[in-house]
Design an enzyme around this catalytic site. Structure first.
Site, PDB file in Angstrom:
ATOM      1  N   THR A   1       0.850  -1.185   0.000  1.00 42.06           N
ATOM      2  CA  THR A   1       0.000   0.000   0.000  1.00 42.06           C
ATOM      3  C   THR A   1       0.889   1.239   0.000  1.00 42.06           C
ATOM      4  OG1 THR A   1      -1.745  -1.134   1.214  1.00 42.06           O
ATOM      5  CG2 THR A   1      -1.789   1.266   1.226  1.00 42.06           C
ATOM      6  N   THR A   2       0.702   2.087  -0.985  1.00 44.04           N
ATOM      7  CA  THR A   2       1.484   3.328  -1.056  1.00 44.04           C
ATOM      8  C   THR A   2       0.621   4.561  -0.834  1.00 44.04           C
ATOM      9  OG1 THR A   2       1.209   3.408  -3.465  1.00 44.04           O
ATOM     10  CG2 THR A   2       3.188   2.316  -2.619  1.00 44.04           C
TER      11      THR A   2
END
Length: 247
Positions: free
Chosen positions: A27-28
């Protein structure tokens, strides 16, 4: 006879255990997020508040979120940040509580143990470069004493008489230090509620990712109590004094 294995929907599996799900990803950018959690100690235990909004970017999309979780009989978890990562943590804690129940040894998880677990999960995920995009507040009554701790996506942890996440770390903490620091044992429940509402009202005026629909929670020696959503009264007449308002 071969053993039978049941996989529950919330069972946590390592990425290598599910190769059919595709490549490992990280997850960015959080998608649906919750803003500030405000908490502090008072005479009977811990008082905590958070709004009910789950923001999809800048859209006020989900307006009835519950960002609190009761863990055991005397522990409360409050979460800011990514809602899906909070759900992951809830599933992990549910599995932990189920394991403790199955042990049937007469022991139960105390608030400090839950805080240590949450801290280790956050620090471990950070070290794997796959953090949970959250800031957690863990509060409860452990051994007759009120306990309040903080853990975030970097693995940073600390304990204090008053804690706030998100915008609350900038706008609510000064109020809490003035009203709570050094006198937590003398704050009644009625005064604690007023302090919470004052903090949440200031955040409502300043934070564009919040709404005035709140949940309030408290932890005492008798257990955890999470309120139903309620609407915080506000006064927007002060906006007339803001340069450019309504222009």
């Amino acid at each position: 006879m071969d053993p039978v294995t049941f996989e529950l929907p919330h069972t946590l599996r390592a990425p290598h255990a599910a190769p059919s799900l595709g490549p490992t990803t990280r997850t960015t950018q959080p998608m649906v997020t919750g803003t500030s959690v405000v908490a502090f100690k008072y005479r009977d235990g811990i008082m905590m508040a958070a709004d009910c909004l789950g923001s999809f970017g800048s859209q006020a999309r989900f307006r009835n979120e519950n960002r609190f979780m009761q863990v055991g009989s005397n522990t409360l978890l409050g979460a800011s940040g990514d809602i899906s990562d909070f759900q992951y943590m809830k599933h992990a804690l549910d599995d932990l509580l189920t394991h403790e129940y199955d042990m049937d040894d007469g022991q139960s998880l105390g608030t400090k143990s839950v805080y240590k677990y949450v801290s280790n999960v956050m620090y471990g995920r950070r070290n794997r470069f796959d953090p949970l995009w959250n800031a957690y507040v863990v509060g409860g009554v452990d051994g007759g004493e009120a306990f309040l701790g903080y853990a975030n996506l970097y693995g940073t942890t600390y304990q204090s008489d008053c804690i706030a996440t998100g915008f609350g770390a900038h706008f609510a903490i000064p109020i809490l230090r003035k009203r709570v620091d050094g006198r937590a044992d003398g704050i009644s429940e009625e005064e604690a509620v007023k302090i919470l509402d004052e903090c949440m009202r200031v955040l409502l005026y300043r934070d564009c990712r919040t709404i005035n629909k709140l949940r309030r929670a408290k932890v005492t020696a008798q257990g955890v109590e999470i309120s139903e959503p309620y609407v915080l009264e506000t006064n927007w007449s002060i906006a007339d004094n803001v340069v450019g308002y309504g222009a």
